[in-house]
Design a protein around this motif. Structure first.
Motif, PDB file in Angstrom:
ATOM      1  N   CYS A  22     -47.129  62.097  18.885  1.00 32.02           N
ATOM      2  CA  CYS A  22     -47.213  61.910  17.328  1.00 32.02           C
ATOM      3  C   CYS A  22     -48.621  61.118  16.932  1.00 32.02           C
ATOM      4  O   CYS A  22     -48.655  60.001  17.247  1.00 32.02           O
ATOM      5  N   LYS A  23     -49.499  61.957  16.119  1.00 30.10           N
ATOM      6  CA  LYS A  23     -50.782  61.177  15.666  1.00 30.10           C
ATOM      7  C   LYS A  23     -50.556  60.357  14.496  1.00 30.10           C
ATOM      8  O   LYS A  23     -50.218  61.166  13.617  1.00 30.10           O
ATOM      9  N   VAL A  24     -50.945  59.257  14.267  1.00 31.46           N
ATOM     10  CA  VAL A  24     -50.596  58.145  13.173  1.00 31.46           C
ATOM     11  C   VAL A  24     -52.074  57.842  12.754  1.00 31.46           C
ATOM     12  O   VAL A  24     -52.921  57.618  13.181  1.00 31.46           O
ATOM     13  N   THR A  25     -52.084  58.382  11.320  1.00 34.33           N
ATOM     14  CA  THR A  25     -53.387  57.735  10.508  1.00 34.33           C
ATOM     15  C   THR A  25     -52.981  57.216   9.556  1.00 34.33           C
ATOM     16  O   THR A  25     -51.810  57.214   8.978  1.00 34.33           O
ATOM     17  N   GLY A  26     -53.896  56.374   8.982  1.00 30.59           N
ATOM     18  CA  GLY A  26     -53.711  55.799   7.461  1.00 30.59           C
ATOM     19  C   GLY A  26     -53.387  54.214   7.428  1.00 30.59           C
ATOM     20  O   GLY A  26     -52.648  53.853   6.303  1.00 30.59           O
ATOM     21  N   LEU A  27     -52.675  53.783   8.732  1.00 28.11           N
ATOM     22  CA  LEU A  27     -51.961  52.481   8.706  1.00 28.11           C
ATOM     23  C   LEU A  27     -52.709  51.567  10.039  1.00 28.11           C
ATOM     24  O   LEU A  27     -53.481  52.100  10.818  1.00 28.11           O
ATOM     25  N   THR A  28     -52.340  50.387   9.762  1.00 29.20           N
ATOM     26  CA  THR A  28     -52.930  49.407  10.986  1.00 29.20           C
ATOM     27  C   THR A  28     -51.904  49.666  11.954  1.00 29.20           C
ATOM     28  O   THR A  28     -50.964  48.972  12.150  1.00 29.20           O
ATOM     29  N   TYR A  29     -52.285  50.733  12.882  1.00 31.59           N
ATOM     30  CA  TYR A  29     -51.551  51.236  14.038  1.00 31.59           C
ATOM     31  C   TYR A  29     -50.667  50.229  14.850  1.00 31.59           C
ATOM     32  O   TYR A  29     -49.614  49.968  14.920  1.00 31.59           O
ATOM     33  N   SER A  30     -51.640  49.145  15.183  1.00 31.38           N
ATOM     34  CA  SER A  30     -51.101  48.212  16.122  1.00 31.38           C
ATOM     35  C   SER A  30     -50.261  47.192  15.698  1.00 31.38           C
ATOM     36  O   SER A  30     -49.552  46.452  16.581  1.00 31.38           O
ATOM     37  N   SER A  31     -49.997  47.078  14.469  1.00 33.40           N
ATOM     38  CA  SER A  31     -48.933  46.157  13.704  1.00 33.40           C
ATOM     39  C   SER A  31     -47.691  46.652  13.346  1.00 33.40           C
ATOM     40  O   SER A  31     -46.881  46.281  12.688  1.00 33.40           O
ATOM     41  N   TYR A  32     -47.507  47.943  13.869  1.00 31.11           N
ATOM     42  CA  TYR A  32     -46.552  48.727  13.170  1.00 31.11           C
ATOM     43  C   TYR A  32     -45.597  48.990  14.353  1.00 31.11           C
ATOM     44  O   TYR A  32     -45.794  49.232  15.368  1.00 31.11           O
ATOM     45  N   CYS A  33     -44.177  49.108  13.828  1.00 32.96           N
ATOM     46  CA  CYS A  33     -43.069  49.633  14.838  1.00 32.96           C
ATOM     47  C   CYS A  33     -42.983  51.182  14.767  1.00 32.96           C
ATOM     48  O   CYS A  33     -43.026  51.606  13.577  1.00 32.96           O
ATOM     49  N   LEU A  34     -42.648  51.811  15.582  1.00 29.61           N
ATOM     50  CA  LEU A  34     -42.829  53.096  15.850  1.00 29.61           C
ATOM     51  C   LEU A  34     -41.476  53.498  16.573  1.00 29.61           C
ATOM     52  O   LEU A  34     -40.855  52.972  17.412  1.00 29.61           O
ATOM     53  N   GLY A  35     -41.027  54.771  16.032  1.00 25.48           N
ATOM     54  CA  GLY A  35     -39.828  55.242  16.715  1.00 25.48           C
ATOM     55  C   GLY A  35     -39.568  56.832  16.702  1.00 25.48           C
ATOM     56  O   GLY A  35     -40.414  57.578  16.072  1.00 25.48           O
ATOM     57  N   TRP A  36     -38.664  57.294  17.476  1.00 27.24           N
ATOM     58  CA  TRP A  36     -38.539  58.757  17.738  1.00 27.24           C
ATOM     59  C   TRP A  36     -37.048  58.923  17.309  1.00 27.24           C
ATOM     60  O   TRP A  36     -36.026  58.036  17.807  1.00 27.24           O
ATOM     61  N   PHE A  37     -36.753  60.051  16.117  1.00 27.31           N
ATOM     62  CA  PHE A  37     -35.419  60.225  16.130  1.00 27.31           C
ATOM     63  C   PHE A  37     -35.398  61.870  16.217  1.00 27.31           C
ATOM     64  O   PHE A  37     -36.414  62.527  16.359  1.00 27.31           O
ATOM     65  N   ARG A  38     -33.813  62.030  16.133  1.00 29.50           N
ATOM     66  CA  ARG A  38     -33.754  63.785  16.430  1.00 29.50           C
ATOM     67  C   ARG A  38     -32.492  64.013  15.555  1.00 29.50           C
ATOM     68  O   ARG A  38     -31.781  63.213  15.177  1.00 29.50           O
ATOM     69  N   VAL A  39     -32.711  65.394  15.310  1.00 30.77           N
ATOM     70  CA  VAL A  39     -31.631  65.865  14.364  1.00 30.77           C
ATOM     71  C   VAL A  39     -31.324  67.332  15.070  1.00 30.77           C
ATOM     72  O   VAL A  39     -32.271  68.098  15.081  1.00 30.77           O
ATOM     73  N   PRO A  40     -30.244  67.775  15.451  1.00 34.18           N
ATOM     74  CA  PRO A  40     -28.934  66.741  15.109  1.00 34.18           C
ATOM     75  C   PRO A  40     -28.852  65.599  15.897  1.00 34.18           C
ATOM     76  O   PRO A  40     -29.610  65.409  17.086  1.00 34.18           O
ATOM     77  N   PRO A  41     -28.195  64.636  15.618  1.00 30.68           N
ATOM     78  CA  PRO A  41     -28.217  63.352  16.204  1.00 30.68           C
ATOM     79  C   PRO A  41     -27.409  63.434  17.686  1.00 30.68           C
ATOM     80  O   PRO A  41     -26.639  64.324  17.709  1.00 30.68           O
ATOM     81  N   GLY A  42     -27.875  62.576  18.511  1.00 30.78           N
ATOM     82  CA  GLY A  42     -26.953  62.439  19.952  1.00 30.78           C
ATOM     83  C   GLY A  42     -25.815  61.562  19.619  1.00 30.78           C
ATOM     84  O   GLY A  42     -25.408  61.338  18.628  1.00 30.78           O
ATOM     85  N   PRO A  43     -24.922  61.345  20.731  1.00 30.84           N
ATOM     86  CA  PRO A  43     -23.786  60.872  20.904  1.00 30.84           C
ATOM     87  C   PRO A  43     -24.107  59.173  20.163  1.00 30.84           C
ATOM     88  O   PRO A  43     -23.086  58.496  19.779  1.00 30.84           O
ATOM     89  N   ASP A  44     -25.347  58.789  20.479  1.00 30.08           N
ATOM     90  CA  ASP A  44     -25.598  57.077  19.856  1.00 30.08           C
ATOM     91  C   ASP A  44     -26.348  57.352  18.401  1.00 30.08           C
ATOM     92  O   ASP A  44     -26.497  56.336  17.822  1.00 30.08           O
ATOM     93  N   GLY A  45     -26.289  58.476  17.917  1.00 31.14           N
ATOM     94  CA  GLY A  45     -26.791  58.636  16.739  1.00 31.14           C
ATOM     95  C   GLY A  45     -28.095  59.367  16.578  1.00 31.14           C
ATOM     96  O   GLY A  45     -28.537  59.715  17.621  1.00 31.14           O
ATOM     97  N   SER A  46     -28.966  59.271  15.406  1.00 32.88           N
ATOM     98  CA  SER A  46     -30.251  59.982  15.375  1.00 32.88           C
ATOM     99  C   SER A  46     -31.486  59.226  16.334  1.00 32.88           C
ATOM    100  O   SER A  46     -32.378  59.682  16.569  1.00 32.88           O
ATOM    101  N   GLY A  47     -31.351  57.882  16.404  1.00 31.34           N
ATOM    102  CA  GLY A  47     -32.235  57.079  17.205  1.00 31.34           C
ATOM    103  C   GLY A  47     -32.461  57.395  18.544  1.00 31.34           C
ATOM    104  O   GLY A  47     -31.327  57.517  19.257  1.00 31.34           O
ATOM    105  N   VAL A  48     -33.605  57.670  19.072  1.00 33.56           N
ATOM    106  CA  VAL A  48     -33.980  58.023  20.480  1.00 33.56           C
ATOM    107  C   VAL A  48     -34.468  57.147  21.223  1.00 33.56           C
ATOM    108  O   VAL A  48     -34.107  56.586  22.286  1.00 33.56           O
ATOM    109  N   ALA A  49     -35.775  56.544  20.725  1.00 33.46           N
ATOM    110  CA  ALA A  49     -36.347  55.438  21.330  1.00 33.46           C
ATOM    111  C   ALA A  49     -37.570  54.915  20.169  1.00 33.46           C
ATOM    112  O   ALA A  49     -37.728  55.380  19.105  1.00 33.46           O
ATOM    113  N   ALA A  50     -37.746  53.575  20.510  1.00 35.76           N
ATOM    114  CA  ALA A  50     -38.378  52.759  19.477  1.00 35.76           C
ATOM    115  C   ALA A  50     -39.225  51.695  20.323  1.00 35.76           C
ATOM    116  O   ALA A  50     -39.039  51.437  21.352  1.00 35.76           O
TER     117      ALA A  50
END
Length: 123
Positions: A22-50
């Motif tokens: 995931c290429k990110v532009t337009g924000l101060t990348y180093s100060s941001y929290c990032l995550g991966w989500f998926r649809v349909p969600p898994g057994p734990d919900g849509s969150g995969v990793a952060a």
């Protein structure tokens, strides 16, 4: 403008590996929290990793030990390395970003910026 652009999806067989980025532009990348989500969600919900601005990681139980989230600050790119893929990992994978801290890193409403998604199919 903030843009998140995923790439690397595709079709693989059960047990194989696949990496998405995931290429990110337009924000101060180093100060941001990032995550991966998926649809349909898994057994734990849509969150995969952060991952937060300090590199602390969190994984959904269903992917822990199989998926690895990393970020390259120099390239402003977020990665999700997936191994031992299962059919139930088939989903559209989205990356998301928001200024840290994010309370509850798998809460979709905590993230203001989203990519368009990349499809991963495991059969």
């Amino acid at each position: 403008d903030v843009q998140l652009v995923e790439s690397g999806g595709g079709s693989v067989q059960v047990g194989e590996a696949l990496n998405v980025s995931c290429k990110v532009t337009g924000l101060t990348y180093s100060s941001y929290c990032l995550g991966w989500f998926r649809v349909p969600p898994g057994p734990d919900g849509s969150g995969v990793a952060a991952i937060d601005s300090e590199g602390n990681r969190r994984y959904a139980g269903a992917v822990k030990g199989r998926f690895t989230i990393t970020k390259d600050t120099a390239k402003n790119t977020l990665y999700l390395q997936k191994t031992s893929l299962k059919a139930e990992d088939t989903a559209m994978y989205y990356c998301a970003a928001n200024e840290c801290p994010v309370v509850g890193s798998f809460a979709t409403w905590e993230y203001n910026f989203w990519g368009q998604g990349t499809q991963v199919t495991v059969s």
